[in-house]
Scaffold this motif. Sequence first.
Motif, PDB file in Angstrom:
ATOM      1  N   VAL A   1      -8.099  17.212  36.543  1.00 37.61           N
ATOM      2  CA  VAL A   1      -8.712  17.539  35.152  1.00 37.61           C
ATOM      3  C   VAL A   1      -9.719  16.298  35.044  1.00 37.61           C
ATOM      4  O   VAL A   1     -10.672  16.633  34.339  1.00 37.61           O
ATOM      5  CB  VAL A   1      -7.440  17.351  34.217  1.00 37.61           C
ATOM      6  N   LYS A   2      -9.106  15.084  35.044  1.00 44.23           N
ATOM      7  CA  LYS A   2      -9.846  13.921  35.054  1.00 44.23           C
ATOM      8  C   LYS A   2     -11.194  13.846  35.661  1.00 44.23           C
ATOM      9  O   LYS A   2     -12.279  13.489  35.320  1.00 44.23           O
ATOM     10  CB  LYS A   2      -9.007  12.701  35.121  1.00 44.23           C
ATOM     11  N   ASP A   3     -11.051  14.111  36.898  1.00 47.07           N
ATOM     12  CA  ASP A   3     -12.215  14.146  38.045  1.00 47.07           C
ATOM     13  C   ASP A   3     -13.280  15.260  37.630  1.00 47.07           C
ATOM     14  O   ASP A   3     -14.433  14.960  37.860  1.00 47.07           O
ATOM     15  CB  ASP A   3     -11.779  14.575  39.391  1.00 47.07           C
ATOM     16  N   ARG A   4     -12.958  16.461  37.146  1.00 45.92           N
ATOM     17  CA  ARG A   4     -13.792  17.348  36.533  1.00 45.92           C
ATOM     18  C   ARG A   4     -14.644  16.849  35.560  1.00 45.92           C
ATOM     19  O   ARG A   4     -15.763  17.400  35.562  1.00 45.92           O
ATOM     20  CB  ARG A   4     -12.967  18.557  36.202  1.00 45.92           C
ATOM     21  N   GLN A   5     -14.072  16.085  34.589  1.00 40.56           N
ATOM     22  CA  GLN A   5     -14.975  15.494  33.521  1.00 40.56           C
ATOM     23  C   GLN A   5     -16.008  14.581  33.871  1.00 40.56           C
ATOM     24  O   GLN A   5     -16.749  14.141  33.062  1.00 40.56           O
ATOM     25  CB  GLN A   5     -13.996  15.003  32.428  1.00 40.56           C
ATOM     26  N   ARG A   6     -16.158  13.903  34.843  1.00 41.87           N
ATOM     27  CA  ARG A   6     -16.924  13.066  35.360  1.00 41.87           C
ATOM     28  C   ARG A   6     -18.106  13.780  36.336  1.00 41.87           C
ATOM     29  O   ARG A   6     -18.208  14.092  37.458  1.00 41.87           O
ATOM     30  CB  ARG A   6     -16.189  12.169  36.337  1.00 41.87           C
ATOM     31  N   TYR A   7     -19.054  14.244  35.601  1.00 39.24           N
ATOM     32  CA  TYR A   7     -20.152  14.978  35.996  1.00 39.24           C
ATOM     33  C   TYR A   7     -21.592  14.468  35.341  1.00 39.24           C
ATOM     34  O   TYR A   7     -21.316  13.739  34.343  1.00 39.24           O
ATOM     35  CB  TYR A   7     -20.111  16.409  35.814  1.00 39.24           C
ATOM     36  N   THR A   8     -22.654  14.820  36.070  1.00 40.17           N
ATOM     37  CA  THR A   8     -24.039  14.554  35.742  1.00 40.17           C
ATOM     38  C   THR A   8     -24.675  15.868  35.610  1.00 40.17           C
ATOM     39  O   THR A   8     -24.595  16.210  36.728  1.00 40.17           O
ATOM     40  CB  THR A   8     -24.739  13.429  36.261  1.00 40.17           C
TER      41      THR A   8
END
Length: 88
Positions: A52-59
Motif C-alpha cells: 500500500v505504501k509503495d502504491r502511494q509513491r507515484y508521479t
Amino acid sequence: TDPLCMEGFAQTQPTIKKVSFRERGRIALELEDGRIISAPLSKFPSIRRLSVKDRQRYTIVNGTMIDIYAASEVYHIQDFLGLPEGYA
C-alpha cells in the motif's frame, strides 16, 4: 456546428489529475474533466504486488502517464481506457 456533437467527452483530451486506491482491489484515476476511471488491479499485476505504501509513491507525467516508483513499468492512460491504435 451541430450542438449534439458537443455532448460527452469526444472533444476532451483525458488528463490525469490524481491516482487513488481507496476501493480494495482497484486503482482509480481522477481526470481533470471530472471523470473517474476505475479498474481492477487484477489487470495490473505489477501494481497489485506492491505494498500500500509503495502504491502511494507515484508521479503523473505530462497528465498522460503514471510512474509508480516501485513498479518496473510506466502506465499510460490508454492502458486504463483500452484504446486500440488508430481509434478515433
